[in-house]
Design a protein around this motif. Structure first.
Motif, PDB file in Angstrom:
ATOM      1  N   VAL A  69     -24.018 -40.603  34.977  1.00  0.00           N
ATOM      2  CA  VAL A  69     -25.611 -40.606  34.842  1.00  0.00           C
ATOM      3  C   VAL A  69     -25.544 -39.731  33.289  1.00  0.00           C
ATOM      4  CG1 VAL A  69     -26.334 -40.667  37.223  1.00  0.00           C
ATOM      5  CG2 VAL A  69     -25.893 -38.464  36.094  1.00  0.00           C
ATOM      6  N   SER A  70     -26.737 -40.245  32.925  1.00  0.00           N
ATOM      7  CA  SER A  70     -26.867 -39.251  31.528  1.00  0.00           C
ATOM      8  C   SER A  70     -27.495 -38.171  31.465  1.00  0.00           C
ATOM      9  CB  SER A  70     -27.682 -40.453  30.647  1.00  0.00           C
ATOM     10  OG  SER A  70     -29.164 -40.455  31.047  1.00  0.00           O
ATOM     11  N   GLY A  71     -27.788 -37.508  32.529  1.00  0.00           N
ATOM     12  CA  GLY A  71     -28.460 -36.197  32.814  1.00  0.00           C
ATOM     13  C   GLY A  71     -29.228 -36.044  33.978  1.00  0.00           C
ATOM     14  N   GLN A  72     -29.673 -34.848  34.203  1.00  0.00           N
ATOM     15  CA  GLN A  72     -30.238 -34.491  35.288  1.00  0.00           C
ATOM     16  C   GLN A  72     -31.489 -35.233  35.948  1.00  0.00           C
ATOM     17  OE1 GLN A  72     -30.617 -30.243  35.890  1.00  0.00           O
ATOM     18  NE2 GLN A  72     -29.275 -29.607  34.371  1.00  0.00           N
ATOM     19  N   GLU A  73     -32.063 -35.967  35.079  1.00  0.00           N
ATOM     20  CA  GLU A  73     -33.319 -36.667  35.522  1.00  0.00           C
ATOM     21  C   GLU A  73     -32.892 -37.997  36.061  1.00  0.00           C
ATOM     22  OE1 GLU A  73     -37.184 -39.098  33.617  1.00  0.00           O
ATOM     23  OE2 GLU A  73     -35.837 -37.583  32.248  1.00  0.00           O
ATOM     24  N   MET A  74     -31.655 -38.371  35.777  1.00  0.00           N
ATOM     25  CA  MET A  74     -31.136 -39.750  36.478  1.00  0.00           C
ATOM     26  C   MET A  74     -30.511 -39.306  37.478  1.00  0.00           C
ATOM     27  SD  MET A  74     -28.784 -42.615  34.470  1.00  0.00           S
ATOM     28  CE  MET A  74     -29.758 -42.872  33.115  1.00  0.00           C
ATOM     29  N   LEU A  75     -29.888 -38.115  37.655  1.00  0.00           N
ATOM     30  CA  LEU A  75     -29.364 -37.670  38.914  1.00  0.00           C
ATOM     31  C   LEU A  75     -30.512 -37.487  40.029  1.00  0.00           C
ATOM     32  CD1 LEU A  75     -27.496 -36.052  40.875  1.00  0.00           C
ATOM     33  CD2 LEU A  75     -28.166 -33.826  39.782  1.00  0.00           C
ATOM     34  N   VAL A  86     -26.215 -26.976  44.354  1.00  0.00           N
ATOM     35  CA  VAL A  86     -25.702 -28.281  43.426  1.00  0.00           C
ATOM     36  C   VAL A  86     -26.290 -28.046  42.188  1.00  0.00           C
ATOM     37  CG1 VAL A  86     -26.039 -30.770  43.184  1.00  0.00           C
ATOM     38  CG2 VAL A  86     -25.662 -29.805  45.361  1.00  0.00           C
ATOM     39  N   GLN A  87     -27.682 -27.562  42.029  1.00  0.00           N
ATOM     40  CA  GLN A  87     -28.273 -27.356  40.547  1.00  0.00           C
ATOM     41  C   GLN A  87     -27.376 -26.186  39.786  1.00  0.00           C
ATOM     42  OE1 GLN A  87     -30.825 -28.808  39.295  1.00  0.00           O
ATOM     43  NE2 GLN A  87     -29.960 -28.114  37.555  1.00  0.00           N
ATOM     44  N   LYS A  88     -26.912 -25.268  40.630  1.00  0.00           N
ATOM     45  CA  LYS A  88     -25.968 -24.289  39.918  1.00  0.00           C
ATOM     46  C   LYS A  88     -24.763 -24.798  39.637  1.00  0.00           C
ATOM     47  CE  LYS A  88     -27.545 -20.381  42.551  1.00  0.00           C
ATOM     48  NZ  LYS A  88     -27.301 -19.141  43.481  1.00  0.00           N
ATOM     49  N   LEU A  89     -24.089 -25.958  40.260  1.00  0.00           N
ATOM     50  CA  LEU A  89     -22.981 -26.565  39.943  1.00  0.00           C
ATOM     51  C   LEU A  89     -23.236 -27.534  38.734  1.00  0.00           C
ATOM     52  CD1 LEU A  89     -21.422 -27.940  43.290  1.00  0.00           C
ATOM     53  CD2 LEU A  89     -20.416 -26.080  41.802  1.00  0.00           C
ATOM     54  N   VAL A  90     -24.333 -28.151  38.643  1.00  0.00           N
ATOM     55  CA  VAL A  90     -24.742 -29.009  37.603  1.00  0.00           C
ATOM     56  C   VAL A  90     -24.874 -28.152  36.031  1.00  0.00           C
ATOM     57  CG1 VAL A  90     -26.553 -30.321  36.596  1.00  0.00           C
ATOM     58  CG2 VAL A  90     -25.839 -30.701  38.789  1.00  0.00           C
ATOM     59  N   ASP A  91     -25.653 -26.919  36.435  1.00  0.00           N
ATOM     60  CA  ASP A  91     -25.843 -26.124  35.286  1.00  0.00           C
ATOM     61  C   ASP A  91     -24.397 -25.598  34.733  1.00  0.00           C
ATOM     62  OD1 ASP A  91     -28.454 -26.416  35.398  1.00  0.00           O
ATOM     63  OD2 ASP A  91     -28.598 -24.607  36.608  1.00  0.00           O
ATOM     64  N   ALA A  92     -23.512 -25.391  35.560  1.00  0.00           N
ATOM     65  CA  ALA A  92     -22.254 -24.596  35.237  1.00  0.00           C
ATOM     66  C   ALA A  92     -21.266 -25.807  34.705  1.00  0.00           C
ATOM     67  CB  ALA A  92     -21.656 -24.169  36.305  1.00  0.00           C
ATOM     68  N   ALA A 120     -21.387 -40.705  44.813  1.00  0.00           N
ATOM     69  CA  ALA A 120     -20.907 -39.868  44.111  1.00  0.00           C
ATOM     70  C   ALA A 120     -21.380 -39.779  42.599  1.00  0.00           C
ATOM     71  CB  ALA A 120     -19.326 -39.897  44.267  1.00  0.00           C
ATOM     72  N   VAL A 121     -21.796 -38.622  41.932  1.00  0.00           N
ATOM     73  CA  VAL A 121     -22.284 -38.623  40.739  1.00  0.00           C
ATOM     74  C   VAL A 121     -21.635 -37.751  39.612  1.00  0.00           C
ATOM     75  CG1 VAL A 121     -24.891 -38.529  39.666  1.00  0.00           C
ATOM     76  CG2 VAL A 121     -24.571 -39.141  42.102  1.00  0.00           C
ATOM     77  N   ARG A 122     -21.677 -38.301  38.656  1.00  0.00           N
ATOM     78  CA  ARG A 122     -21.140 -37.357  37.622  1.00  0.00           C
ATOM     79  C   ARG A 122     -21.793 -37.422  36.167  1.00  0.00           C
ATOM     80  NH1 ARG A 122     -16.809 -36.008  33.653  1.00  0.00           N
ATOM     81  NH2 ARG A 122     -15.889 -38.182  33.533  1.00  0.00           N
ATOM     82  N   MET A 123     -21.944 -36.482  35.482  1.00  0.00           N
ATOM     83  CA  MET A 123     -22.360 -36.680  34.036  1.00  0.00           C
ATOM     84  C   MET A 123     -21.330 -36.380  33.050  1.00  0.00           C
ATOM     85  SD  MET A 123     -25.455 -34.519  31.876  1.00  0.00           S
ATOM     86  CE  MET A 123     -25.612 -34.757  30.144  1.00  0.00           C
ATOM     87  N   PRO A 124     -20.470 -37.231  32.203  1.00  0.00           N
ATOM     88  CA  PRO A 124     -19.499 -37.107  31.428  1.00  0.00           C
ATOM     89  C   PRO A 124     -19.894 -36.729  30.160  1.00  0.00           C
ATOM     90  CG  PRO A 124     -20.297 -39.402  31.181  1.00  0.00           C
ATOM     91  CD  PRO A 124     -21.194 -38.761  32.401  1.00  0.00           C
ATOM     92  N   ASP A 125     -19.007 -36.001  29.885  1.00  0.00           N
ATOM     93  CA  ASP A 125     -19.059 -35.086  28.643  1.00  0.00           C
ATOM     94  C   ASP A 125     -18.257 -35.941  27.204  1.00  0.00           C
ATOM     95  OD1 ASP A 125     -19.523 -33.113  26.532  1.00  0.00           O
ATOM     96  OD2 ASP A 125     -17.952 -31.865  27.137  1.00  0.00           O
TER      97      ASP A 125
END
Length: 245
Positions: A69-75, A86-92, A120-125
């Motif tokens: 996904v491209s970001g938290q909105e898509m998640l 999970v939000q804490k994991l995403v922020d970190a 299973a979701v990931r935002m790549p860097d």
């Protein structure tokens, strides 16, 4: 015949991105660089494209691909709920090498395989991938390799294995780490089973260490399995319980 674009060359990057978008729209496959290893991507909402991805890798429906996904909105649009932990994991750790398994949004019409209602979701860097995701929407992406072979860390390695099953190869040199993402299962935080204490379980260690996860989650991180434990003896396959990049 496959098209190959070197995205390190400014004269090729725009054409490469255009061809990649068009290929995804046609239900074809694209190999792209991520911050972990190279991935093979398909439209997550096209069952035929996802099946094509599985066939290219030599995998069955029992190994559903994760979704980038491209970001938290898509998640938020893909999962039933984003718990505080999970939000804490995403922020970190997002964007980055952490794949999070959560219950999928029940209203979604897609077929990733035998997911048991999860995704299973990931935002790549990686800028190129994020720009592509912003235009295509969520992509089902697995490591760019044949089953049983090492994940590709450069596009030419992926091409040697996958050949013309992929429409477009986006080359951007060697992967930064060559280490696949860490996968954690946070489904029990949303849908606890019986009287079990909700925890986050590490399904596969990779780019994000257990110590890093523990620093964010504390006691919510399931204790590491010891030799002889059932969890320690499970066979998860060469890419873990889901196909992951």
């Amino acid at each position: 015949m496959s098209s190959v674009f070197d995205c390190r060359d400014d004269s090729q990057i725009l054409a490469g991105m255009r061809h990649a978008r068009q290929a995804i729209a046609r239900g074809e496959l694209v190999v792209l660089p991520t911050d972990t290893v190279y991935g093979i991507a398909a439209d997550a909402f096209s069952p035929a494209a996802v099946q094509r991805l599985r066939e290219a890798k030599g995998r069955g429906r029992d190994m559903p691909p994760p979704v980038l996904v491209s970001g938290q909105e898509m998640l938020a649009a893909l999962v039933e709920e984003v718990p505080e932990a999970v939000q804490k994991l995403v922020d970190a750790f997002w964007p980055g090498g952490l794949t999070i398994v959560l219950p999928a949004q029940p209203s979604l019409v897609w077929d990733l395989g035998e997911t048991k209602g999860t995704v299973a979701v990931r935002m790549p860097d990686r800028r190129i991938v994020l720009e592509l995701l912003a235009e295509t929407g969520p992509l089902a992406v697995s490591s760019a390799n044949l089953t049983g072979r090492d994940a590709a860390i450069i596009a030419s390695d992926a091409q040697d294995m996958l050949g013309d099953s992929v429409a477009v190869y986006l080359e951007e040199g060697y992967s930064e780490t060559g280490v696949a993402s860490t996968i954690v299962d946070a489904t029990s935080l949303v849908s606890p089973v019986d009287d079990e204490t909700p925890v986050v379980r590490v399904l596969r260690e990779g780019a994000i260490s257990r110590e890093q996860l523990e620093g964010v989650l504390g006691d919510l991180l399931e204790a590491e399995a010891q030799p002889g434990d059932v969890a320690a003896d499970e066979t998860l396959g060469d890419e873990g319980p889901v196909e992951a990049e």
